[in-house]
Design an enzyme around this catalytic site. Structure first.
Site, short mmCIF file in Angstrom:
data_model
loop_
_atom_site.label_atom_id
_atom_site.label_comp_id
_atom_site.label_asym_id
_atom_site.label_seq_id
_atom_site.Cartn_x
_atom_site.Cartn_y
_atom_site.Cartn_z
N GLN A 153 -21.25 5.94 -75.02
CA GLN A 153 -21.59 5.46 -73.69
C GLN A 153 -22.60 6.35 -72.99
O GLN A 153 -23.18 5.96 -71.96
CB GLN A 153 -20.33 5.35 -72.83
CG GLN A 153 -19.71 6.69 -72.46
CD GLN A 153 -18.39 6.54 -71.76
OE1 GLN A 153 -17.38 6.19 -72.36
NE2 GLN A 153 -18.37 6.81 -70.46
N CYS B 187 -17.07 3.28 -69.83
CA CYS B 187 -15.97 3.21 -70.80
C CYS B 187 -15.25 1.87 -70.71
O CYS B 187 -14.81 1.32 -71.72
CB CYS B 187 -15.00 4.36 -70.59
SG CYS B 187 -14.18 4.33 -68.97
N ASN C 120 -12.67 5.94 -79.27
CA ASN C 120 -13.31 6.37 -78.03
C ASN C 120 -14.78 5.91 -78.03
O ASN C 120 -15.28 5.40 -79.04
CB ASN C 120 -13.21 7.89 -77.89
CG ASN C 120 -13.32 8.35 -76.45
OD1 ASN C 120 -13.62 7.58 -75.55
ND2 ASN C 120 -13.07 9.63 -76.23
N HIS D 285 -10.02 6.85 -67.64
CA HIS D 285 -10.82 6.54 -68.81
C HIS D 285 -10.19 5.36 -69.55
O HIS D 285 -8.97 5.19 -69.54
CB HIS D 285 -10.87 7.76 -69.72
CG HIS D 285 -11.84 7.65 -70.87
ND1 HIS D 285 -13.16 7.30 -70.71
CD2 HIS D 285 -11.68 7.85 -72.21
CE1 HIS D 285 -13.77 7.29 -71.89
NE2 HIS D 285 -12.88 7.61 -72.81
#
Length: 324
Positions: free
Chosen positions: A133, A139, A291, A271
């Site tokens: 990102q 996110c 992630n 997150h």
């Protein structure tokens, strides 16, 4: 005689310090090269070097304990290593919704049998490559797009990479690079569809909406929902596929390397990531989570997170959609 011993010890200490400094110099140079760091001035580099050294000390001390079996995960000097704790905390990318906006629906309405002991949707080739990102607080978009990519693959066959940038630019209910939350992003996707990432490439900053309906993959869903509880998340994950989860990231998480993370947490969820599976190792249960910080972070972009203790609020809020 005592003076000679003192001088010998002093020389040894100075020699060790010199070797340590030389070693750190070499590591700093290598780290800058690996992560393509260029600083605007010698003064800025000196400041970043001091931050880097403090993080190096932190990582080194933690890993000594991990090597002794006193910690369940290891850390590494990754691309966050020249950032302060306050700078890392600014990466928060989850906009908390109000109680009116969040409509939690219990997953108990679905009659699932107990899932298998291990699940990993990567084995089914229904998880896209790890993405990055960058400096954008997007996110929420990566976690949501990842959910749709995987569930579309599970339902229909092909694995298609879809556009996070479309959500950043065009989902006006969310805040682009200033944060958002997955459930409202799912609503946008169901209403509008998603273009392929090759047609709407990721930039990592807010820009004008360039959405083209005719080029969008239409997503048909019977419903989208938020739900709570690690048991419910595991059941949904095993039977329906990957889903977005939220997590209260604190500083240590940024330096995660491998093992089962069970470190410190922030006071609130900040997150979003994509849960793609779960398992156990030496009787320690964990989540497998993708992630959006690049493949060089963690275990090739993934993290194992301790399961069934609601670590860092991981069981507080998950989002998914049932595709038809």
């Amino acid at each position: 005689m005592h003076l000679e011993k003192f001088l010998l010890i002093l020389v040894s200490i100075l020699a060790c310090n010199t070797l340590t400094l030389k070693s750190l110099d070499d590591e700093w140079t290598l780290w800058k090269s690996d992560h393509e760091r260029r600083y605007s001035s010698p003064k800025e580099e000196d400041v970043r070097r001091k931050i880097w050294e403090a993080n190096w000390q932190k990582v080194t001390e933690h890993n000594k304990l991990a090597d002794q079996g006193k910690k369940s995960y290891w850390m590494k000097m990754n691309h966050f290593a020249d950032k302060t704790a306050n700078e890392l905390k600014l990466k928060s990318c989850l906009r908390n919704s109000t109680s009116q906006e969040r409509n939690f629906k219990s997953y108990q309405g679905k009659k699932y049998q107990t899932g298998p002991p291990n699940v990993d949707w990567r084995d089914e080739k229904c998880v896209t490559a790890v993405k990055d990102q960058g400096l954008c607080g997007s996110c929420w978009a990566f976690a949501t797009v990842g959910t749709i990519e995987s569930r579309f693959c599970i339902k229909y066959g092909p694995l298609v990479e879809l556009s996070e940038q479309q959500l950043v630019d065009c989902d006006y209910y969310n805040g682009g690079c200033c944060g958002g939350y997955p459930s409202s992003a799912l609503e946008y996707i169901i209403d509008h569809g998603l273009m392929k990432s090759s047609k709407y490439k990721y930039k990592g900053y807010n820009s004008e909406c360039r959405f083209k309906y005719r080029q969008a993959l239409q997503v048909n869903a019977s419903k989208f929902y938020d739900f709570r509880g690690e048991d419910n998340i595991a059941s949904a994950l095993a039977h329906d596929g990957p889903l977005s989860i939220t997590f209260a990231v604190d500083v240590d998480f940024f330096f995660y390397d491998k093992g089962i993370f069970d470190g410190d947490c922030a006071p609130y969820s900040n997150h979003a990531m994509l849960a793609v599976g779960y398992g156990a190792m030496d009787y320690e249960e964990y989540w497998i989570v993708k992630n959006s910080w690049g493949h060089y972070w963690g275990e090739n972009g993934y993290v194992k997170i301790k399961r069934n203790v609601n670590l860092c609020n991981i069981g507080d809020w998950a989002s998914a959609a049932d595709l038809v």
